[in-house]
Enzyme design. Sequence first.
Site, mmCIF file in Angstrom:
data_model
loop_
_atom_site.group_PDB
_atom_site.id
_atom_site.type_symbol
_atom_site.label_atom_id
_atom_site.label_comp_id
_atom_site.label_asym_id
_atom_site.label_seq_id
_atom_site.Cartn_x
_atom_site.Cartn_y
_atom_site.Cartn_z
ATOM 1 N N VAL A 111 42.208 43.843 32.049
ATOM 2 C CA VAL A 111 43.204 43.738 33.106
ATOM 3 C C VAL A 111 42.725 43.009 34.201
ATOM 4 O O VAL A 111 41.665 43.284 35.001
ATOM 5 C CB VAL A 111 43.383 44.986 33.810
ATOM 6 N N LYS A 112 43.376 41.671 34.714
ATOM 7 C CA LYS A 112 42.925 40.717 35.754
ATOM 8 C C LYS A 112 43.727 41.271 36.963
ATOM 9 O O LYS A 112 44.922 41.213 37.285
ATOM 10 C CB LYS A 112 43.545 39.403 35.268
ATOM 11 N N VAL A 113 42.846 41.762 37.752
ATOM 12 C CA VAL A 113 43.492 42.354 39.092
ATOM 13 C C VAL A 113 42.885 41.456 40.090
ATOM 14 O O VAL A 113 41.942 40.904 40.631
ATOM 15 C CB VAL A 113 42.588 43.596 39.513
#
Length: 218
Positions: free
Chosen positions: A85-87
């Site tokens: 998950v790219k946060v």
Amino acid sequence: MEWMIDTANLNAIKEAVDMLPLSGITTNPSILKAELPFDYETQLKAIRALTPGLTMHVQLGSEDCEGMLEEAAYLQNLLGQDIYVKVPTTEAGVKAMRRLKDRGVNVTATAIYYPLQAMLAVSAGADYLAPYCNRMEQNEIDFGKAIEQIRDMIDLGGYEAKILGASFKNAGQVVRAIDSGAHAVTVQPAMLRSVLKSALVTDAVAAFTKDYALVTGK
Ligand code: E4P
């Protein structure tokens, strides 16, 4: 050294997976926007289906921590528990990274312009850190120096986080990021192919092909 591709174009993904020694694929909402029209879930699932065995890094669109946590769970249900998950490395993002890591979610900290952002993301448990090399350069931030500083911090602290150089607009930036200590880079496939197909390379190979025919009589 890990190579990832930074695209949501299904044809480009097919070709790149066939040709390049890849470890992953990255997208963000703007990269996806370039492929409209599509159904969001269908497009993401199609990308996942084309990239078995590769890490898939999908960016969150939510701005607050609770929204990020919900969206991460939604993406894991859609694409598998093993996605990254790219946060975005904002205040809400750093808060979300810690909670996501408590839940065992793979995290790629993105939108990194400053070493301090990367250092906070590492402390929050992020697995990958994505400095935006071209955007940093455009804003007169020395991305090579920043990557060196981030790498020193990771190595001295004994962290397992990896630097994933991103936002490249030319091959020189990619080489500099790797030379400065990036563990991985994500690049548009067309940029890699343009180097492999440059006139210097193809002219050299054409001369060898001609001489090969002469020396072998074929
Ligand atoms: C990938 O993880 C990044 O989101 C991407 O490389 C950003 O690229 P851009 O600066 O061209 O938008």
